[in-house]
Design a protein around this motif. Structure first.
Motif, short mmCIF file in Angstrom:
data_model
loop_
_atom_site.label_atom_id
_atom_site.label_comp_id
_atom_site.label_asym_id
_atom_site.label_seq_id
_atom_site.Cartn_x
_atom_site.Cartn_y
_atom_site.Cartn_z
N ARG A 15 0.86 -1.18 0.00
CA ARG A 15 0.00 0.00 0.00
C ARG A 15 0.89 1.23 0.00
O ARG A 15 1.77 1.36 0.86
CB ARG A 15 -0.90 0.02 1.22
CG ARG A 15 -1.81 1.24 1.22
CD ARG A 15 -2.77 1.19 2.34
NE ARG A 15 -3.69 0.09 2.03
CZ ARG A 15 -4.80 -0.12 2.70
NH1 ARG A 15 -5.13 0.63 3.70
NH2 ARG A 15 -5.59 -1.11 2.39
N VAL A 16 0.69 2.10 -0.96
CA VAL A 16 1.47 3.32 -1.07
C VAL A 16 0.59 4.47 -0.62
O VAL A 16 -0.49 4.68 -1.16
CB VAL A 16 1.94 3.54 -2.53
CG1 VAL A 16 2.70 4.83 -2.65
CG2 VAL A 16 2.78 2.36 -2.99
N ARG A 17 1.06 5.19 0.35
CA ARG A 17 0.32 6.36 0.83
C ARG A 17 1.03 7.60 0.33
O ARG A 17 2.22 7.78 0.56
CB ARG A 17 0.27 6.36 2.35
CG ARG A 17 -0.57 5.22 2.90
CD ARG A 17 -0.64 5.29 4.39
NE ARG A 17 -1.29 6.52 4.77
CZ ARG A 17 -2.44 6.59 5.44
NH1 ARG A 17 -3.03 5.49 5.78
NH2 ARG A 17 -2.97 7.74 5.76
N VAL A 18 0.30 8.44 -0.34
CA VAL A 18 0.86 9.65 -0.94
C VAL A 18 0.09 10.83 -0.39
O VAL A 18 -1.14 10.83 -0.36
CB VAL A 18 0.74 9.61 -2.48
CG1 VAL A 18 1.28 10.87 -3.09
CG2 VAL A 18 1.44 8.40 -3.04
N ARG A 19 0.81 11.83 0.04
CA ARG A 19 0.18 13.06 0.50
C ARG A 19 0.18 14.06 -0.64
O ARG A 19 1.22 14.38 -1.18
CB ARG A 19 0.94 13.65 1.68
CG ARG A 19 0.74 12.89 2.95
CD ARG A 19 1.25 13.73 4.04
NE ARG A 19 0.09 14.23 4.74
CZ ARG A 19 0.03 14.42 6.04
NH1 ARG A 19 1.09 14.21 6.76
NH2 ARG A 19 -1.05 14.84 6.61
N VAL A 20 -1.01 14.52 -0.99
CA VAL A 20 -1.15 15.53 -2.04
C VAL A 20 -1.99 16.67 -1.49
O VAL A 20 -2.73 16.52 -0.52
CB VAL A 20 -1.81 14.94 -3.31
CG1 VAL A 20 -0.90 13.93 -3.97
CG2 VAL A 20 -3.14 14.33 -3.00
N ARG A 21 -1.85 17.79 -2.14
CA ARG A 21 -2.65 18.95 -1.74
C ARG A 21 -4.01 18.92 -2.41
O ARG A 21 -4.13 18.51 -3.55
CB ARG A 21 -1.92 20.24 -2.11
CG ARG A 21 -0.65 20.43 -1.31
CD ARG A 21 0.02 21.70 -1.68
NE ARG A 21 0.58 21.54 -3.02
CZ ARG A 21 1.28 22.48 -3.64
NH1 ARG A 21 1.50 23.63 -3.07
NH2 ARG A 21 1.76 22.26 -4.84
N VAL A 36 -7.36 17.99 -6.99
CA VAL A 36 -6.27 17.32 -6.29
C VAL A 36 -5.01 17.42 -7.13
O VAL A 36 -5.04 17.28 -8.34
CB VAL A 36 -6.63 15.83 -6.04
CG1 VAL A 36 -5.48 15.09 -5.40
CG2 VAL A 36 -7.86 15.74 -5.18
N GLU A 37 -3.91 17.66 -6.46
CA GLU A 37 -2.62 17.72 -7.11
C GLU A 37 -2.22 16.33 -7.60
O GLU A 37 -2.38 15.34 -6.88
CB GLU A 37 -1.61 18.23 -6.07
CG GLU A 37 -0.21 18.30 -6.52
CD GLU A 37 0.68 18.78 -5.39
OE1 GLU A 37 1.55 19.60 -5.66
OE2 GLU A 37 0.50 18.35 -4.24
N HIS A 38 -1.72 16.24 -8.83
CA HIS A 38 -1.32 14.95 -9.39
C HIS A 38 0.17 14.74 -9.19
O HIS A 38 0.96 15.67 -9.25
CB HIS A 38 -1.66 14.88 -10.88
CG HIS A 38 -3.12 14.84 -11.14
ND1 HIS A 38 -3.88 13.72 -10.93
CD2 HIS A 38 -3.99 15.79 -11.56
CE1 HIS A 38 -5.13 13.98 -11.22
NE2 HIS A 38 -5.23 15.23 -11.61
N GLY A 40 3.34 13.28 -10.79
CA GLY A 40 3.84 12.88 -12.10
C GLY A 40 4.63 11.58 -12.03
O GLY A 40 5.43 11.37 -11.12
N GLY A 41 4.39 10.67 -12.97
CA GLY A 41 5.11 9.42 -13.02
C GLY A 41 4.57 8.33 -12.10
O GLY A 41 5.04 7.20 -12.14
N LEU A 42 3.59 8.65 -11.26
CA LEU A 42 3.05 7.67 -10.33
C LEU A 42 1.59 7.35 -10.62
O LEU A 42 1.17 6.21 -10.54
CB LEU A 42 3.20 8.15 -8.89
CG LEU A 42 2.69 7.20 -7.80
CD1 LEU A 42 3.50 5.92 -7.81
CD2 LEU A 42 2.75 7.85 -6.45
N SER A 43 0.83 8.38 -10.96
CA SER A 43 -0.60 8.15 -11.16
C SER A 43 -1.10 8.98 -12.32
O SER A 43 -0.44 9.91 -12.79
CB SER A 43 -1.38 8.52 -9.89
OG SER A 43 -1.26 9.90 -9.66
#
Length: 141
Positions: A15-21, A36-38, A40-43
C-alpha cells in the motif's frame, strides 16, 4: 532423501500512501468543487492503479492478448479482464502513404452473428482498418 520440491507461495500486499494537496474552488457555479494535485510518473487521472502496473498489464496485452492475458492476471491475482487488456494498447500508427494493393476480407467475430470487414495493405502486410460491418456503404465511406 526424496526428490520432491517444496513450493512456497507468498502473498505480499503493498500500500502506497501519498500526501497531495487538495484545492477548493470558490466559484459558486463551478461543477468541480475540489481539485487534487497529481503526482507525475506515479498516477494518472481517474486511475485506481499505478503507472507501473499499467505498463506491466500493457506488456501482458501485447504478448498474450485477451483470454490468455486474463488467465495470467488471475494467477498473479491482478484485476484485469480480457476486455481491459486490449484497451491498454495504443492504436496502430497510420501509414504515410495510401496502400496500392488493398486486401478486403470479411470475418465473423461470434459464430455467424456479428460480421465485420478487415482492410489490409497487401504490400506492407499490415492492417489498415477494421470496419464494424460488411455493408458496401461502410466500405465505400
Amino acid at each position: 532423501m526424496s526428490g520432491r520440491k517444496l513450493l512456497v507461495r507468498v502473498r505480499v500486499w503493498v500500500r502506497v500512501r501519498v500526501r497531495v494537496r487538495r484545492f477548493f474552488c470558490d466559484w459558486a457555479s463551478c461543477p468541480w468543487r475540489t481539485f487534487v494535485e497529481h503526482v507525475g510518473g506515479l498516477s494518472e487521472r481517474y486511475r485506481r492503479s499505478s503507472l507501473g502496473l499499467k505498463t506491466w498489464l500493457r506488456q501482458v496485452a501485447v504478448e498474450l492478448g485477451g483470454r490468455a492475458g486474463e488467465r495470467l492476471c488471475r494467477r498473479k491475482q491482478l484485476a484485469a479482464g480480457r476486455t481491459r487488456l486490449p484497451e491498454l494498447l495504443d492504436p496502430p500508427t497510420a501509414p504515410e502513404r495510401s496502400p496500392r494493393v488493398l486486401g478486403v476480407d470479411e470475418f465473423a467475430s461470434r459464430e455467424g452473428h456479428t460480421y465485420g470487414t478487415i482492410l489490409v495493405d497487401m504490400e506492407a502486410g499490415r492492417v489498415v482498418d477494421v470496419l464494424p460491418d460488411r455493408t458496401s456503404e461502410t466500405f465505400a465511406a
